[in-house]
Design a protein around this motif. Structure first.
Motif: not given
Length: 744
Positions: A109, A158-160, A192, A194
C-alpha cells in the motif's frame, strides 16, 4: 440517489474564501475553569506524555463511552484516546497510526490513505501547491471531494486506510445513497487489511447513536473542538485497542506525542460538555468518582482509555510524577505512600510560560479582565511584529502547528525551490508536516511516506559548512529551518556560528528562506530575548509557542515577512486565509499578550542574565571523574542538558537510556535533589530564585559524583519503602478530595 457529494466551490481568481474559525470566544464556563485551576494551584501542564491527571483519565473514559454509544456498541466495549490540540493534529495522528498499524504490508500500500474530503481542507494542507500525492508536502494522501472520486481512486489502488471527513453530508442510510456507497468502499479497504477513520470534529456532545458510525464501524474516530464548545483548542483520536496496538509497548508508547495534549483546561472543558448526556445514575459517574478519590483508580482508567505505557511508568515510579500542585517555580508531588514532596520545577512543563505555573496576573489581568469583543488576535500580531520584525502572524494551538504553518507558507512562497534543509538534532513536532523538522530517524520511520526533498545535515561535523554550501549552490533549496539550541536530541552545543554565518551569506545569493524555531528558546529561555539574536541577522519565518502560553493555555504563532506573505497569497490565497483563521482565538491571544508584557515587567532580561551565570558555574563545577553517571553537559541560559552514562564494564549490560537508568535518575532528582528533572534536559523557571538555581546545580554536582550502582540502589530502596507503606498511602489517597489544595 446519485452517490455524489457537491465539490467545494473554488474561490474566485486572486481572492481567498472566507473560512470559519474553529474556535469561538471564551464564555463563562471556560473562564470559570481557568479561574478554578489558577486559584487552586492545579497543574495545567506538568510534562509532555507522562503527565497523568485525574481529569485526563476521566475524559478518556467519557470519550470511550461517547464513541461506544455513537456506534450502538454493547456496554463494556472500551476505546483508547490520544489527546491532541486540534482536529488537524488528530487527523495527522490518525494517518500516522493507520500507517504504523499496516507497516508490515507497506510494500503493497506504500502508506497511501484514501480521504473523502468534501471541502478540500485536508487536501490543501497536505498538498498546498497541488503537486499531486507523490510530491505533496504530506505525501500519500489521496483526497477526493466526492464519493465517485473516492471509488475511482480506490480502483486498482491498495491503501492502508480510509478517512471519511464531514460525514454529516452523507445522505441516505446503510442500505441506500452515499452512506451505503461509502460503507461498501470501507468493506473493500478492510478486505485488504486497511482501517477506517471517521472525522466527527463538529459532532454535538449530546448526539445519540450516529448512523455513519453505525454503518461504517470505524476503527478510529477523530473528535475536535465541538467537545469544548469550540472555546478551548482540542482534538482527539479515539479507537479500538487493537488499532492502538503499535503504540502500546515501552518502546513505542510515546512515539507519537505533543506538549499540550491532555492539558487540564481542555480536559475539564470536555468533561463539562460530555457529562450532561448521561443521567445522574449512569455508571460513568461512579467511574469518575472513583478516579477522583483514588490515584490507583485514576491510573487504571488512564491505562484502559488513554495510554497504558504512561500509567505503567507512573506506577513504577510510585507517585514521583504525580503532580498535585503547581505554583510559580515550584511543584508538589504526592508519592504512593501519601507523602508530599515540594520541588523546584526543573522542567517548566517542557519550557512553558515566562512566570511559572498559575501566575497571579493570569487570573487578575486575563481571566477576570477578558473582553471577548476585543480583538486580541490583531493586537498580538502588532506586538509580535514589533518584537520580531515579522509583520504577519498565523495563530497556532501548539508548537507543532506553528512549525507546520511556517513550513507550509515557506513552500507556498518558494514553489520552484522544493528542497528543505534541516540540521540534525532539530525537533519540530510530530504532525506529518512538522515531523519534517524533527531530525530523528526513529521518530519518522514508521510514518512514511514523508516529504522527499529534504536534507538533514549534521551541524557538528567538521565539514558541515562545506556540505551546506554545496547543497545551497544547487539552487534547489527553498527553506533552511533552524532550531538554534536543541532540547531533545544528543546535541550538547548550539548550532555552530560558522554554519549560521554560511546560512546568512547564502540567503541573498541563492534565494532561500531562513526560518527559526523559537518554540522552546524564545523570551530568554536561552539567555537572549530570542535565541537567534546575535547569530542570524536576517530571518523570514519564525515559530513561537511555549512562552506565549503563560503556563495556562495552549497557543502559538507562525510569523512571516511581507515577502513570504505576499508570495504565499499568490500561490494559494484560500489556504493562507485558512491558516490565518482556523486557530485564531481571542483568549489564547490574550494570554500571549500578557506573557509578553510580563517579560519586562518581571525584569527577566537582568534576572536571566544573573541566573544563567549561576547555571554556567554549576555546569563547570560538575565532576569530570570516570565513575559518575553524567557524561557530556552544556547550558545555554536556563536550558541545560546532562548526558546519562554508565561508565566501565557495566556499560556493556546497562543502557544509560534504558528504563532502569531513566527511572533511577528521575527518582534521584525528585527524592534526593528535590528538583523536578525528568529527562536529560533541565529547563529552569525564568523566575527562579538564586537559592532555587543553587539547589538544582548542587544536585547536578552530587549526581556527577554518583555511580550507576549507587543510583540503582537508591531507586531500589525507594521502591521498597513505598511498597511497605503502600497500604497507608492508598488509604490516604482515598480520603483526598477531587481537587485538593496542597498544604505543603
Amino acid at each position: 440517489m446519485h452517490p455524489n457529494l457537491p465539490a467545494a466551490p473554488a474561490p474566485a481568481p486572486g481572492s481567498a474564501a472566507r473560512p470559519h474559525p474553529h474556535l469561538r470566544p471564551a464564555g463563562p464556563g471556560t473562564l470559570g475553569i481557568l479561574a478554578d485551576l489558577i486559584t487552586q494551584e492545579r497543574p495545567v501542564f506538568a510534562m509532555p506524555s507522562w503527565f497523568v491527571s485525574t481529569e485526563s483519565a476521566q475524559a478518556g473514559h467519557l470519550l470511550s463511552e461517547f464513541v461506544r454509544e455513537l456506534g450502538g456498541q454493547p456496554a463494556g466495549t472500551h476505546h483508547r484516546t490520544f489527546f491532541a490540540n486540534s482536529r488537524y493534529e488528530a487527523l495527522h495522528g490518525a494517518v500516522k497510526l493507520l500507517r504504523h498499524r499496516a507497516a508490515a504490508t507497506a510494500s503493497g500500500h506504500r502508506g497511501r490513505v484514501l480521504v473523502l474530503d468534501p471541502d478540500g481542507t485536508l487536501a490543501r494542507r497536505a498538498d498546498p501547491l497541488g503537486e499531486g500525492p507523490d510530491r505533496a508536502l504530506a505525501p500519500g494522501i489521496l483526497a477526493r471531494t466526492t464519493v465517485d472520486g473516492l471509488r475511482s481512486a480506490l480502483r486498482g489502488t491498495r491503501v492502508c486506510g480510509l478517512v471519511v471527513r464531514a460525514p454529516e453530508l452523507l445522505g441516505g442510510d446503510a442500505g441506500t445513497g452515499p452512506l451505503a456507497a461509502v460503507a461498501e468502499l470501507a468493506r473493500t479497504v478492510r478486505a485488504t487489511g486497511g482501517r477506517v477513520v471517521v472525522d466527527l470534529s463538529d459532532i454535538a456532545p449530546d448526539r445519540p447513536a450516529d448512523p455513519v458510525v453505525t454503518a461504517l464501524r470505524p476503527d478510529l474516530v477523530v473528535l475536535g473542538e465541538s467537545l469544548t464548545g469550540h472555546e478551548v483548542p482540542f482534538g482527539a483520536l479515539t479507537g479500538t485497542h487493537d488499532t492502538f496496538a503499535p503504540w502500546s509497548t515501552p518502546r513505542t508508547g510515546f512515539l507519537h506525542s505533543n506538549t499540550y495534549g491532555g492539558n487540564t483546561v481542555a480536559m475539564r472543558a470536555v468533561i463539562a460538555r460530555l457529562l450532561p448526556r448521561w443521567d445522574a445514575d449512569a455508571p460513568v459517574h461512579r467511574a469518575l468518582a472513583e478516579a477522583a478519590a483514588d490515584r490507583h483508580a485514576t491510573l487504571d482508567l488512564y491505562a484502559r482509555h488513554v495510554n497504558p505505557m504512561a500509567a505503567r511508568m507512573q506506577r513504577k515510579l510510585h507517585g514521583a510524577l504525580n503532580v498535585v500542585r503547581a505554583k510559580g517555580s515550584r511543584l508538589t508531588v504526592r508519592l504512593d505512600s501519601g507523602r508530599e514532596l515540594d520541588l523546584v520545577d526543573g522542567l517548566c512543563g517542557a519550557g512553558l510560560g515566562v512566570a511559572g505555573h498559575n501566575p497571579a496576573d493570569a487570573l487578575t489581568d486575563v481571566v477576570r479582565a477578558h473582553d471577548p469583543a476585543r480583538d486580541h488576535v490583531r493586537e498580538l500580531e502588532e506586538v509580535l511584529a514589533r518584537e520580531t520584525g515579522l509583520p504577519h502572524a498565523f495563530p497556532a494551538v501548539s508548537g507543532a502547528s506553528a512549525v507546520e504553518s511556517a513550513i507550509t507558507l515557506a513552500r507556498l512562497a518558494r514553489p520552484r525551490q522544493r528542497r528543505i534543509v534541516v540540521f540534525k538534532h532539530n525537533y519540530g513536532g510530530k504532525t506529518l508536516v512538522s515531523l519534517l523538522a524533527t531530525a530523528a530517524d526513529r521518530t519518522r520511520a514508521p510514518f512514511g511516506p514523508l516529504y522527499d526533498d529534504i536534507r538533514y545535515i549534521d551541524p557538528f561535523t567538521p565539514h558541515a559548512v562545506e556540505e551546506f554550501r554545496k547543497e545551497a549552490a544547487t539552487g534547489d533549496v527553498g527553506l533552511v529551518w533552524i532550531e538554534l539550541v536543541h532540547g531533545s536530541s544528543d546535541a550538547y552545543a548550539p548550532v555552530p556560528g560558522p554554519l549560521l554565518d554560511a546560512v546568512t551569506e547564502g540567503r541573498t545569493e541563492h534565494g532561500y528562506l531562513v526560518g527559526v524555531d523559537e518554540v522552546l528558546t524564545s523570551y530568554y529561555r536561552c539567555g537572549t530575548r530570542f535565541a537567534h539574536h546575535g547569530r542570524l541577522p536576517d530571518i523570514d519565518l519564525m515559530s513561537l509557542s511555549k512562552a506565549l502560553s503563560h503556563g495556562c493555555f495552549p497557543t502559538g504563532a507562525a510569523l512571516v515577512s511581507d515577502e513570504v506573505h505576499e508570495a504565499a497569497l499568490r500561490a494559494n490565497p484560500q489556504l493562507v486565509a485558512e491558516l490565518r483563521t482556523h486557530h485564531a482565538h481571542g483568549l489564547g491571544a490574550h494570554f500571549a499578550l500578557q506573557a509578553i508584557r510580563q517579560v519586562d515587567a518581571l525584569g527577566l532580561p537582568e534576572r536571566v542574565e544573573a541566573r544563567s551565570a549561576l547555571v554556567r558555574a554549576g555546569i563547570e563545577a560538575l565532576d569530570d571523574g570516570p565513575h559518575g553517571v553524567i557524561g557530556r553537559r552544556f547550558a545555554e541560559g536556563l536550558l541545560g542538558r546532562l548526558e546519562p552514562r554508565v561508565p566501565g564494564s557495566l556499560g556493556r549490560f546497562l543502557d544509560p537510556e534504558g528504563e532502569p537508568m531513566t527511572h533511577a535518575l528521575i527518582l534521584w532528582w525528585i527524592t534526593r535533589a528535590r528538583a523536578f528533572v525528568v529527562y536529560d534536559v533541565f529547563l529552569l523557571p525564568l523566575t527562579a530564585t538564586e537559592r532555587e538555581v543553587f539547589q538544582v546545580m548542587r544536585g547536578a554536582r552530587r549526581l556527577s559524583r554518583t555511580g550507576p550502582l549507587r543510583l540503582l540502589g537508591h531507586a531500589a530502596l525507594f521502591r521498597l519503602r513505598q511498597r511497605l507503606s503502600g497500604r497507608a498511602g492508598r488509604r490516604a489517597s482515598r480520603t483526598t478530595p477531587a481537587n485538593p489544595r496542597s498544604t505543603v
